[in-house]
Design a protein around this motif. Sequence first.
Motif, PDB file in Angstrom:
ATOM      1  N   ALA A 275       0.836  -1.203   0.000  1.00 38.90           N
ATOM      2  CA  ALA A 275       0.000   0.000   0.000  1.00 38.90           C
ATOM      3  C   ALA A 275       0.870   1.252   0.000  1.00 38.90           C
ATOM      4  O   ALA A 275       0.535   2.254  -0.641  1.00 38.90           O
ATOM      5  N   TRP A 276       2.001   1.199   0.704  1.00 37.43           N
ATOM      6  CA  TRP A 276       2.889   2.366   0.742  1.00 37.43           C
ATOM      7  C   TRP A 276       3.405   2.662  -0.665  1.00 37.43           C
ATOM      8  O   TRP A 276       3.394   3.809  -1.104  1.00 37.43           O
ATOM      9  N   ALA A 277       3.837   1.630  -1.375  1.00 37.58           N
ATOM     10  CA  ALA A 277       4.353   1.833  -2.730  1.00 37.58           C
ATOM     11  C   ALA A 277       3.253   2.280  -3.681  1.00 37.58           C
ATOM     12  O   ALA A 277       3.474   3.130  -4.548  1.00 37.58           O
ATOM     13  N   GLY A 278       2.038   1.714  -3.530  1.00 35.65           N
ATOM     14  CA  GLY A 278       0.936   2.101  -4.402  1.00 35.65           C
ATOM     15  C   GLY A 278       0.581   3.565  -4.255  1.00 35.65           C
ATOM     16  O   GLY A 278       0.362   4.269  -5.246  1.00 35.65           O
ATOM     17  N   LEU A 279       0.546   4.062  -3.025  1.00 36.91           N
ATOM     18  CA  LEU A 279       0.246   5.477  -2.789  1.00 36.91           C
ATOM     19  C   LEU A 279       1.428   6.355  -3.213  1.00 36.91           C
ATOM     20  O   LEU A 279       1.233   7.465  -3.722  1.00 36.91           O
ATOM     21  N   HIS A 280       2.646   5.862  -3.017  1.00 37.27           N
ATOM     22  CA  HIS A 280       3.836   6.610  -3.403  1.00 37.27           C
ATOM     23  C   HIS A 280       3.824   6.929  -4.899  1.00 37.27           C
ATOM     24  O   HIS A 280       4.224   8.022  -5.314  1.00 37.27           O
ATOM     25  N   TYR A 281       3.364   6.000  -5.716  1.00 40.06           N
ATOM     26  CA  TYR A 281       3.321   6.216  -7.166  1.00 40.06           C
ATOM     27  C   TYR A 281       2.554   7.494  -7.507  1.00 40.06           C
ATOM     28  O   TYR A 281       2.924   8.235  -8.426  1.00 40.06           O
ATOM     29  N   PHE A 282       1.490   7.785  -6.764  1.00 42.58           N
ATOM     30  CA  PHE A 282       0.632   8.930  -7.076  1.00 42.58           C
ATOM     31  C   PHE A 282       0.955  10.168  -6.238  1.00 42.58           C
ATOM     32  O   PHE A 282       0.693  11.292  -6.681  1.00 42.58           O
ATOM     33  N   ALA A 283       1.504   9.986  -5.022  1.00 38.47           N
ATOM     34  CA  ALA A 283       1.580  11.104  -4.079  1.00 38.47           C
ATOM     35  C   ALA A 283       2.984  11.647  -3.843  1.00 38.47           C
ATOM     36  O   ALA A 283       3.134  12.633  -3.117  1.00 38.47           O
ATOM     37  N   ALA A 284       4.007  11.058  -4.448  1.00 37.30           N
ATOM     38  CA  ALA A 284       5.380  11.450  -4.111  1.00 37.30           C
ATOM     39  C   ALA A 284       5.931  12.572  -4.979  1.00 37.30           C
ATOM     40  O   ALA A 284       6.969  13.150  -4.638  1.00 37.30           O
ATOM     41  N   ARG A 285       5.264  12.904  -6.060  1.00 33.14           N
ATOM     42  CA  ARG A 285       5.856  13.846  -7.015  1.00 33.14           C
ATOM     43  C   ARG A 285       5.392  15.276  -6.745  1.00 33.14           C
ATOM     44  O   ARG A 285       4.201  15.561  -6.727  1.00 33.14           O
ATOM     45  N   ARG A 286       6.386  16.143  -6.545  1.00 37.42           N
ATOM     46  CA  ARG A 286       6.124  17.568  -6.298  1.00 37.42           C
ATOM     47  C   ARG A 286       7.018  18.425  -7.190  1.00 37.42           C
ATOM     48  O   ARG A 286       7.451  19.501  -6.796  1.00 37.42           O
ATOM     49  N   GLY A 287       7.328  17.913  -8.362  1.00 34.60           N
ATOM     50  CA  GLY A 287       8.206  18.642  -9.262  1.00 34.60           C
ATOM     51  C   GLY A 287       7.632  19.985  -9.658  1.00 34.60           C
ATOM     52  O   GLY A 287       6.409  20.167  -9.747  1.00 34.60           O
ATOM     53  N   LYS A 288       8.524  20.922  -9.894  1.00 37.49           N
ATOM     54  CA  LYS A 288       8.079  22.255 -10.276  1.00 37.49           C
ATOM     55  C   LYS A 288       9.179  22.945 -11.056  1.00 37.49           C
ATOM     56  O   LYS A 288      10.364  22.796 -10.768  1.00 37.49           O
ATOM     57  N   GLY A 289       8.786  23.664 -12.072  1.00 37.55           N
ATOM     58  CA  GLY A 289       9.712  24.457 -12.853  1.00 37.55           C
ATOM     59  C   GLY A 289       9.035  25.735 -13.297  1.00 37.55           C
ATOM     60  O   GLY A 289       7.817  25.905 -13.120  1.00 37.55           O
ATOM     61  N   ALA A 290       9.817  26.626 -13.879  1.00 30.46           N
ATOM     62  CA  ALA A 290       9.226  27.865 -14.382  1.00 30.46           C
ATOM     63  C   ALA A 290       8.238  27.583 -15.496  1.00 30.46           C
ATOM     64  O   ALA A 290       7.281  28.332 -15.703  1.00 30.46           O
ATOM     65  N   ASN A 291       8.424  26.474 -16.205  1.00 29.52           N
ATOM     66  CA  ASN A 291       7.536  26.085 -17.297  1.00 29.52           C
ATOM     67  C   ASN A 291       7.061  24.644 -17.141  1.00 29.52           C
ATOM     68  O   ASN A 291       6.833  23.936 -18.126  1.00 29.52           O
ATOM     69  N   ALA A 292       6.918  24.173 -15.882  1.00 31.21           N
ATOM     70  CA  ALA A 292       6.526  22.787 -15.642  1.00 31.21           C
ATOM     71  C   ALA A 292       5.899  22.656 -14.254  1.00 31.21           C
ATOM     72  O   ALA A 292       6.080  23.518 -13.387  1.00 31.21           O
ATOM     73  N   ASN A 293       5.167  21.545 -14.041  1.00 31.07           N
ATOM     74  CA  ASN A 293       4.608  21.238 -12.726  1.00 31.07           C
ATOM     75  C   ASN A 293       4.812  19.755 -12.421  1.00 31.07           C
ATOM     76  O   ASN A 293       5.497  19.049 -13.172  1.00 31.07           O
ATOM     77  N   HIS A 294       4.206  19.261 -11.322  1.00 34.00           N
ATOM     78  CA  HIS A 294       4.492  17.900 -10.861  1.00 34.00           C
ATOM     79  C   HIS A 294       4.022  16.823 -11.830  1.00 34.00           C
ATOM     80  O   HIS A 294       4.481  15.683 -11.747  1.00 34.00           O
ATOM     81  N   SER A 295       3.117  17.156 -12.737  1.00 38.59           N
ATOM     82  CA  SER A 295       2.640  16.160 -13.689  1.00 38.59           C
ATOM     83  C   SER A 295       3.366  16.230 -15.030  1.00 38.59           C
ATOM     84  O   SER A 295       3.100  15.424 -15.929  1.00 38.59           O
ATOM     85  N   THR A 296       4.296  17.155 -15.167  1.00 37.14           N
ATOM     86  CA  THR A 296       5.041  17.313 -16.411  1.00 37.14           C
ATOM     87  C   THR A 296       6.144  16.256 -16.507  1.00 37.14           C
ATOM     88  O   THR A 296       6.810  15.956 -15.515  1.00 37.14           O
ATOM     89  N   ILE A 297       6.326  15.708 -17.681  1.00 37.77           N
ATOM     90  CA  ILE A 297       7.365  14.696 -17.857  1.00 37.77           C
ATOM     91  C   ILE A 297       8.349  15.123 -18.944  1.00 37.77           C
ATOM     92  O   ILE A 297       8.023  15.899 -19.850  1.00 37.77           O
ATOM     93  N   LEU A 298       9.556  14.590 -18.802  1.00 35.17           N
ATOM     94  CA  LEU A 298      10.631  14.786 -19.769  1.00 35.17           C
ATOM     95  C   LEU A 298      10.816  13.480 -20.528  1.00 35.17           C
ATOM     96  O   LEU A 298      10.827  12.404 -19.926  1.00 35.17           O
ATOM     97  N   THR A 299      10.969  13.564 -21.835  1.00 35.31           N
ATOM     98  CA  THR A 299      11.161  12.339 -22.616  1.00 35.31           C
ATOM     99  C   THR A 299      11.944  12.646 -23.881  1.00 35.31           C
ATOM    100  O   THR A 299      12.055  13.797 -24.319  1.00 35.31           O
ATOM    101  N   TRP A 300      12.472  11.575 -24.471  1.00 35.31           N
ATOM    102  CA  TRP A 300      13.328  11.665 -25.646  1.00 35.31           C
ATOM    103  C   TRP A 300      13.027  10.474 -26.543  1.00 35.31           C
ATOM    104  O   TRP A 300      12.519   9.443 -26.069  1.00 35.31           O
ATOM    105  N   PRO A 301      13.314  10.541 -27.848  1.00 35.13           N
ATOM    106  CA  PRO A 301      13.058   9.382 -28.717  1.00 35.13           C
ATOM    107  C   PRO A 301      13.703   8.108 -28.185  1.00 35.13           C
ATOM    108  O   PRO A 301      13.098   7.034 -28.246  1.00 35.13           O
ATOM    109  N   GLU A 302      14.922   8.199 -27.631  1.00 39.46           N
ATOM    110  CA  GLU A 302      15.608   7.034 -27.093  1.00 39.46           C
ATOM    111  C   GLU A 302      15.257   6.769 -25.639  1.00 39.46           C
ATOM    112  O   GLU A 302      15.858   5.911 -24.981  1.00 39.46           O
TER     113      GLU A 302
END
Length: 545
Positions: A275-302
């Motif tokens: 249960a701790w890991a299941g909740l962690h998946y949804f509740a642990a992210r607090r990312g923030k940037g000038a042009n991003a928030n906690h739901s924003t992701i970074l990705t690349w073709p590779e």
Amino acid sequence: MSGHRIITDEGGTNRRTFLKQIGGLLAVPALLQACGSKDPFAHITGQIVGAAANVGHKIRKDDGVPPPEKWEETDTLIVGGGVAGLSAARWLAKQGITNVIMTEMADKTGGNAAYGRNHVSAYPWGAHYLPVPDVANTDLVDFLKDAGVITGYKDGLPIYNDYHLCHDPEERLFINGTWQEGLVPDFGVPPVEKQQIGRFFGLIDEWRAKKGRDGRYVFSIPVDTSSADEEWRALDEISFNTYLQQNGFSSPYLLWYLEYGCKDDYGCNLKGTSAWAGLHYFAARRGKGANANHSTILTWPEGNGFLSDALRTQCKADVRENWLVHRIHPGSDFVEVTGYDVATGKGRGIKARKVLLCTPQYVNRYLLGNEVAVRQVSKVATYAPWVVANLTLSRLPQRHGTPLCWDNVLYGQESVGYVFANHQNLRPNTAGVITWYLPLPGNAQDIRRKVYETTWAHWRDKVLNELNFAHSGIAEAVKNIDVWVWGHGMIQPAPGYIWGSDRQAGQMPVAGNRIFFAHSDLSGISIFEEAFAQGIRAAKEILAT
């Protein structure tokens, strides 16, 4: 699945028998049943590629590996060129420690961030994104700045490179006959179930803000920066499924989505995830940037191969690829490491003052089997098998609804969907490469044995039959399908593992503080951030001694 005819692989394995043996996880609907004896997929080329299990399995035996023909010395030897090993090497280099050798069994560093490339595009073979990190994770933020992912700061917040931020449209879900925007089930979901979904995410907002008596967030990244309050750590003792039942969450649509999350990051179902890991998946992210928030992701073709390549560029280690470590023997002055060059088959030996094992615990059990802590953690750690397929297409047939996104998931299917490798291209089109991911939760040992025996033709059929559910006629557009089987794809955060004593013991140095350990399985969660942090933790321990 009933009513579909039995298909037999080239090797003669009856697929109906195969499915019974592993609980139906690899079932293939018969898209071929109307085609008679003609194979509509005959035009598709491909093969099984990737990790050489036969090489890795040599560590289980004491024979078959030649003795070293020569020895060399180093201050620090890092065994394993995955993210943890590369992160440790980078950290040591930043502190001026450069007399470092790194060995990697594969022909390229990166571990689960492996990737490939063809004439159409680069594409991932494993991890493929990084959520924008919390600014409090300064080590990771500094690395992203060094890698050019962060281009500057505004009002104290990082500015992320627009090319690295996932382009719109980002996610879609095929549900009830159409593509909807976003992955949380919505289209065709009854109002009473939508209310339950809303209640769950309201609870997640509360968990995201909750702190323990020690002032730490209950759920944080890296895992070991989370609150130490036993009240919250006790959630690790029960399954996520039990927690949801106790809190009145029963909507099939919600439960599907939550299990999708567990499969996506952990390779587990709800019952196999704490249960701790299941909740962690949804509740642990607090990312923030000038042009991003906690739901924003970074990705690349590779995928995260971009990040592993950046780590390697920033480290100063002497990297030895195709180099299998076989045994480790602590001596009076040095730790003696024996192995061999996979390409030439010649035995090699390294004498090191310090050794950092950035290999999983099931490997360490063989490399260094005389340490009680190593043996104990390897007994409780379990790993999810995965199958990843990359499909090169001339086009992607489209159903009505939200257009092609970076992440595309099919409700009710066994896989966790596919990502579109060309999505970050400045001039994208519907031709390109898609990467399909299939976690295989359940009895890992039985499933692992079966997937290694399964033919490429079976995986080809399975991928196409599932995708045909949302893309009718997709096989006509497919040119090539390559498949990678990850026998030990990622650590499973089963109930009791993350906050159990064995995981903590597994991080402790042995052999008089000469052998150290770093790997994401020592966090209990197999994500980039955890492997990155594990490498830095171990590097600091080496420097301290």
